[in-house]
Design a protein around this motif. Structure first.
Motif, PDB file in Angstrom:
ATOM      1  N   ALA A 147      -1.684  -8.585  17.356  1.00 15.41           N
ATOM      2  CA  ALA A 147      -0.946  -8.660  16.091  1.00 15.41           C
ATOM      3  C   ALA A 147      -0.465  -7.287  15.639  1.00 15.41           C
ATOM      4  O   ALA A 147       0.425  -7.174  14.794  1.00 15.41           O
ATOM      5  CB  ALA A 147      -1.827  -9.290  15.012  1.00 15.41           C
ATOM      6  N   GLU A 148      -1.071  -6.227  16.211  1.00 20.74           N
ATOM      7  CA  GLU A 148      -0.684  -4.864  15.812  1.00 20.74           C
ATOM      8  C   GLU A 148       0.697  -4.463  16.333  1.00 20.74           C
ATOM      9  O   GLU A 148       1.287  -3.495  15.855  1.00 20.74           O
ATOM     10  CB  GLU A 148      -1.724  -3.873  16.318  1.00 20.74           C
ATOM     11  CG  GLU A 148      -1.784  -3.796  17.835  1.00 20.74           C
ATOM     12  CD  GLU A 148      -2.956  -2.956  18.329  1.00 20.74           C
ATOM     13  OE1 GLU A 148      -2.776  -2.286  19.353  1.00 20.74           O
ATOM     14  OE2 GLU A 148      -4.018  -2.992  17.688  1.00 20.74           O
ATOM     15  N   ILE A 149       1.220  -5.197  17.328  1.00 20.87           N
ATOM     16  CA  ILE A 149       2.552  -4.888  17.837  1.00 20.87           C
ATOM     17  C   ILE A 149       3.572  -5.162  16.737  1.00 20.87           C
ATOM     18  O   ILE A 149       3.550  -6.234  16.118  1.00 20.87           O
ATOM     19  CB  ILE A 149       2.884  -5.736  19.082  1.00 20.87           C
ATOM     20  CG1 ILE A 149       1.940  -5.373  20.235  1.00 20.87           C
ATOM     21  CG2 ILE A 149       4.326  -5.539  19.522  1.00 20.87           C
ATOM     22  CD1 ILE A 149       2.181  -6.181  21.508  1.00 20.87           C
ATOM     23  N   PRO A 150       4.475  -4.221  16.443  1.00 21.32           N
ATOM     24  CA  PRO A 150       5.472  -4.434  15.388  1.00 21.32           C
ATOM     25  C   PRO A 150       6.259  -5.719  15.591  1.00 21.32           C
ATOM     26  O   PRO A 150       6.503  -6.132  16.738  1.00 21.32           O
ATOM     27  CB  PRO A 150       6.377  -3.203  15.515  1.00 21.32           C
ATOM     28  CG  PRO A 150       5.515  -2.165  16.160  1.00 21.32           C
ATOM     29  CD  PRO A 150       4.595  -2.908  17.082  1.00 21.32           C
ATOM     30  N   GLU A 151       6.642  -6.359  14.498  1.00 23.03           N
ATOM     31  CA  GLU A 151       7.283  -7.680  14.565  1.00 23.03           C
ATOM     32  C   GLU A 151       8.539  -7.680  15.442  1.00 23.03           C
ATOM     33  O   GLU A 151       8.739  -8.584  16.241  1.00 23.03           O
ATOM     34  CB  GLU A 151       7.629  -8.165  13.161  1.00 23.03           C
ATOM     35  CG  GLU A 151       8.242  -9.568  13.156  1.00 23.03           C
ATOM     36  CD  GLU A 151       8.588 -10.042  11.763  1.00 23.03           C
ATOM     37  OE1 GLU A 151       8.926 -11.228  11.604  1.00 23.03           O
ATOM     38  OE2 GLU A 151       8.543  -9.213  10.816  1.00 23.03           O
ATOM     39  N   LYS A 152       9.381  -6.675  15.291  1.00 23.63           N
ATOM     40  CA  LYS A 152      10.615  -6.624  16.078  1.00 23.63           C
ATOM     41  C   LYS A 152      10.304  -6.564  17.565  1.00 23.63           C
ATOM     42  O   LYS A 152      10.903  -7.287  18.375  1.00 23.63           O
ATOM     43  CB  LYS A 152      11.459  -5.412  15.667  1.00 23.63           C
ATOM     44  CG  LYS A 152      12.763  -5.285  16.428  1.00 23.63           C
ATOM     45  CD  LYS A 152      13.552  -4.060  15.967  1.00 23.63           C
ATOM     46  CE  LYS A 152      14.832  -3.894  16.787  1.00 23.63           C
ATOM     47  NZ  LYS A 152      15.593  -2.685  16.381  1.00 23.63           N
ATOM     48  N   THR A 153       9.355  -5.717  17.935  1.00 25.73           N
ATOM     49  CA  THR A 153       8.953  -5.602  19.343  1.00 25.73           C
ATOM     50  C   THR A 153       8.335  -6.908  19.824  1.00 25.73           C
ATOM     51  O   THR A 153       8.632  -7.386  20.921  1.00 25.73           O
ATOM     52  CB  THR A 153       7.950  -4.455  19.519  1.00 25.73           C
ATOM     53  OG1 THR A 153       8.572  -3.221  19.138  1.00 25.73           O
ATOM     54  CG2 THR A 153       7.471  -4.354  20.962  1.00 25.73           C
ATOM     55  N   ARG A 154       7.467  -7.491  18.994  1.00 26.03           N
ATOM     56  CA  ARG A 154       6.781  -8.727  19.365  1.00 26.03           C
ATOM     57  C   ARG A 154       7.783  -9.856  19.616  1.00 26.03           C
ATOM     58  O   ARG A 154       7.689 -10.577  20.609  1.00 26.03           O
ATOM     59  CB  ARG A 154       5.782  -9.123  18.280  1.00 26.03           C
ATOM     60  CG  ARG A 154       4.938 -10.348  18.644  1.00 26.03           C
ATOM     61  CD  ARG A 154       3.791 -10.538  17.674  1.00 26.03           C
ATOM     62  NE  ARG A 154       4.257 -10.847  16.325  1.00 26.03           N
ATOM     63  CZ  ARG A 154       4.155 -10.012  15.294  1.00 26.03           C
ATOM     64  NH1 ARG A 154       3.633  -8.805  15.451  1.00 26.03           N
ATOM     65  NH2 ARG A 154       4.594 -10.370  14.093  1.00 26.03           N
ATOM     66  N   ASN A 155       8.755 -10.019  18.725  1.00 30.98           N
ATOM     67  CA  ASN A 155       9.740 -11.094  18.881  1.00 30.98           C
ATOM     68  C   ASN A 155      10.594 -10.905  20.130  1.00 30.98           C
ATOM     69  O   ASN A 155      10.885 -11.858  20.852  1.00 30.98           O
ATOM     70  CB  ASN A 155      10.629 -11.180  17.645  1.00 30.98           C
ATOM     71  CG  ASN A 155       9.887 -11.711  16.425  1.00 30.98           C
ATOM     72  OD1 ASN A 155       8.856 -12.374  16.553  1.00 30.98           O
ATOM     73  ND2 ASN A 155      10.389 -11.412  15.242  1.00 30.98           N
ATOM     74  N   ALA A 156      11.009  -9.661  20.386  1.00 32.39           N
ATOM     75  CA  ALA A 156      11.810  -9.386  21.580  1.00 32.39           C
ATOM     76  C   ALA A 156      10.998  -9.655  22.843  1.00 32.39           C
ATOM     77  O   ALA A 156      11.515 -10.190  23.834  1.00 32.39           O
ATOM     78  CB  ALA A 156      12.306  -7.936  21.558  1.00 32.39           C
TER      79      ALA A 156
END
Length: 358
Positions: free
Chosen positions: A77-86
């Motif tokens: 969950a610590e991965i930034p949202e933009k990075t996670r979604n991509a």
């Protein structure tokens, strides 16, 4: 300049099952073929080569490779949202593509079992690898509390029918471009470990060797069919499939520039390198290769990507469907026109190119 589109938000059906992305020109496709025609292929001219490639597949060098270790045991969950979604978008498309290959190879193996037992074994081994890849990717999605319902995909995807020759051209290129995609990312992250935000990337070096061996198998199939590389028709088809794969790759990479940005990669540089390397590799199998160094070639791919991005932007706007169709028409014509311009660039004779290398 190609702007990055906003990384798509993952859609969830229920209990972490992700809603499959809408089928478009760029989503991984599911294929079927004429199994009777495939069973009637004369492979005698490449019998020894086929046996050698199948022996490589039997060795199953990666049978112990796709094992998750302790590096996966953390809260992502610590991965930034933009990075996670991509990244989730990358996982879904990659998983769907691998699973598509599994379904095709599994059915080919089943259909050819009595007519072409050696070929059936080869496709069974290919299906083994693709299933392993798809499963590993789906487990990665589970780290983000998502997964793909592969059974749902099997029943609900549209299947495109390609005749055996087209399957051979397309899968050969798909596997070889897959090799260059994976190894390019792996080598970049090896040199820039600060971009390794998830342990999956560590697996890409061995993983891409599966892609390479699969491509070698389809190279032998291609070379066993003289009409695919000795005739003028074969040269035209080789050019068509090379260009189709390169245009599709460019459209996908530029559309998903956000994902490559998360890895510290420039989308244009990445696309250009993968296209050049795949084109060079194709000279070992195809009668011709494309002139990727022509001053119009790589810029032409980018123009296609720009036009495709404009299509996507129109589709995302809240407008009547009839108006969208009118606005899209000149862009579609523009992509077709760029494709034709690139197709008419004089190709390079691969036989001469191979001779020069020797």
């Amino acid at each position: 300049m190609v702007k990055s589109l906003k990384a798509p938000q993952p859609e969830v059906q229920h209990s972490g099952i992700k809603t499959p992305v809408k089928e478009t020109l760029l989503t991984p496709r599911f294929y079927t073929t004429d199994f009777e025609a495939m069973a009637n292929l004369d492979l005698s001219s490449q019998q020894k080569e086929i046996e050698a490639v199948i022996e490589e597949l039997r060795s199953d060098y990666n049978r112990h490779h796709f094992v998750r270790d302790e590096q996966f045991d953390k809260n992502w969950a610590e991965i930034p949202e933009k990075t996670r979604n991509a990244f989730i978008d990358f996982l879904e498309r990659s998983c769907t593509s691998e699973f598509s290959g599994f379904l095709l190879f599994k059915e080919l193996s089943r259909q050819l079992k009595t007519r072409q037992p050696l070929l059936a074994e080869a496709f069974q081994l290919l299906a083994r690898d693709e299933a392993r890849h798809a499963g590993f990717l789906n487990k990665a999605m589970a780290d983000f509390n998502l997964s793909l319902d592969l059974g749902f995909l099997t029943k609900n995807r549209t299947y495109t029918s390609f005749k055996p020759e087209w399957i051979i051209y397309a899968v050969y290129l798909s596997e070889k471009i897959g090799y260059w995609r994976y190894i390019t990312v792996f080598r970049h992250i090896e040199n820039h470990p600060e971009y390794q935000y998830y342990p999956l990337f560590r697996y890409f070096e061995n993983w891409c060797q599966d892609e390479n061996r699969h491509g070698d198998f389809f190279k032998v199939l291609l070379r066993s069919q003289p009409q695919m590389w000795e005739t003028w028709q074969g040269k035209l088809w080789a050019r068509f499939f090379l260009l189709s794969v390169f245009v599709t790759h460019a459209l996908t990479v530029y559309e998903r520039a956000d994902f490559y940005e998360t890895l510290g990669l420039d989308a244009q540089e990445y696309n250009d390198r993968v296209v050049r390397k795949t084109n060079e590799t194709s000279a070992r199998a195809f009668p011709v290769m494309l002139d990727t160094e022509h001053p119009d070639f790589l810029p032409g791919l980018k123009k296609c990507a720009v036009l495709n991005q404009k299509l996507t932007e129109i589709e995302q706007k809240d407008r009547p469907s009839w108006l969208k169709k009118i606005q899209k028409l000149p862009l579609i014509v523009g992509i077709f026109w760029q494709f034709m311009r690139l197709y008419l660039i004089e190709p390079i004779d691969a036989e001469i190119s191979r001779a020069e290398v020797r």
